[in-house]
Design an enzyme around this catalytic site. Structure first.
Site, PDB file in Angstrom:
ATOM      1  N   LYS A  30      11.182 -22.212 -49.851  1.00  0.00           N
ATOM      2  CA  LYS A  30      10.593 -23.305 -49.065  1.00  0.00           C
ATOM      3  C   LYS A  30       9.898 -24.322 -49.970  1.00  0.00           C
ATOM      4  CE  LYS A  30      10.133 -20.248 -45.098  1.00  0.00           C
ATOM      5  NZ  LYS A  30       9.288 -19.290 -44.348  1.00  0.00           N
ATOM      6  N   GLN A  74       3.234 -16.998 -43.860  1.00  0.00           N
ATOM      7  CA  GLN A  74       4.433 -16.178 -44.019  1.00  0.00           C
ATOM      8  C   GLN A  74       4.223 -14.797 -43.404  1.00  0.00           C
ATOM      9  OE1 GLN A  74       7.448 -17.235 -45.426  1.00  0.00           O
ATOM     10  NE2 GLN A  74       8.207 -15.306 -44.610  1.00  0.00           N
ATOM     11  N   ASP A  97       6.416 -23.883 -37.868  1.00  0.00           N
ATOM     12  CA  ASP A  97       7.229 -22.687 -37.623  1.00  0.00           C
ATOM     13  C   ASP A  97       7.591 -22.565 -36.146  1.00  0.00           C
ATOM     14  OD1 ASP A  97       8.134 -21.165 -39.739  1.00  0.00           O
ATOM     15  OD2 ASP A  97       6.242 -20.095 -40.020  1.00  0.00           O
TER      16      ASP A  97
END
Length: 270
Positions: A30, A74, A97
């Site tokens: 990412k 994460q 997200d």
């Protein structure tokens, strides 16, 4: 182009707790993608022993940082951290997200929202390859909050791609093989290597393989190979489309994460 016209450089912040190998790989990909497209990025690392209060304090600090457009934490997190509380602590307008209940709710109501990155990537693939979805039977295998459940809602929504008749299957589903054989579009997000075999797929189906499992291998230098949830070599000759593992849905997930961050920088959602 955005920056050249006086716009703001999009900035993605990521929080990584611990040193899980898969999480390290995902986060690094990412950050690298941000560099590739000219985004700013910040990676905040915490030891696996970090307290929940310290983690929440950092989330609050980033929420209040006007330079940061998107924030991801994460997953998975260590067992002593409440993932739901962490997810809810992220500002929904920075939740690139797409996991915050506010964004999930807006998605269900077909309102502008940050869509979860993997389901959004699946929609993008179907659209780019001109896969007809309207009126088709879509079977989803797996009901996770990250992929299975949201993609079932999106495929049934009154959009393009969308307007499918959707069957959501899971570990308790009976006669799974009979159901998957009726799928025009089969989306598999189970996490079981090569679970879907040739006899479970009808000719001409479009298959989206979301699963990724690391399996031991005697023929690779690393001693490992990555497998999807679909037995690719025995199924691909029957399909109109099939996504490979690796290299299919994974890169699309990162692309959609950056797309959400760009939307946030432009204040283009809400």
């Amino acid at each position: 182009s955005l920056i050249a016209n006086g716009g703001k450089r999009p900035h993605l912040a990521a929080i990584l707790v611990g040193s899980d190998g898969a999480s390290e790989t995902y986060i690094n990909a990412k950050v690298k993608a941000c560099e590739m497209v000219g985004f700013g990025s910040t990676l905040v690392r915490f030891d696996s022993t970090v307290s929940q209060s310290d983690l929440l304090s950092e989330i609050k600090r980033i929420n209040n940082n006007l330079d940061v457009d998107g924030l991801i934490v994460q997953l998975p997190l260590p067992s002593h951290i409440d993932e739901l509380e962490v997810t809810q602590a992220i500002n929904p307008k920075k939740d690139v997200d797409g996991f915050h209940p506010e964004n999930i709710g807006r998605m269900v109501l077909n309102l502008p929202a940050y869509l979860p990155a993997t389901p959004s990537g699946i929609l993008e693939l179907l659209q780019r390859y001109n896969v007809e979805t309207s009126g088709k039977h879509c079977v989803v295998v797996g009901r996770s909050h990250i992929v299975g459940s949201p993609i079932s809602i999106l495929m049934a929504s009154n959009n393009n791609p969308g307007n499918c008749t959707v069957t959501l299957t899971h570990s308790r589903t009976q006669n799974l093989k009979e159901i998957t054989k009726t799928a025009d579009i089969l989306i598999v997000a189970l996490g079981k290597a090569e679970f879907v075999t040739s006899e479970m797929v009808k000719d001409g189906a479009c298959i989206i393989d979301v699963g990724i499992t690391r399996a031991k291998s005697d023929i690779t230098k690393t001693g490992w190979k990555l497998l999807g949830d679909v037995a690719f070599d025995e199924v691909n000759h029957k399909c109109s489309f099939i996504t490979p593992v690796p290299g299919g849905v994974g890169p699309m997930t990162i692309a959609m994460l950056l797309k959400n961050t760009l939307k946030s920088a432009k204040r283009a959602v809400y």
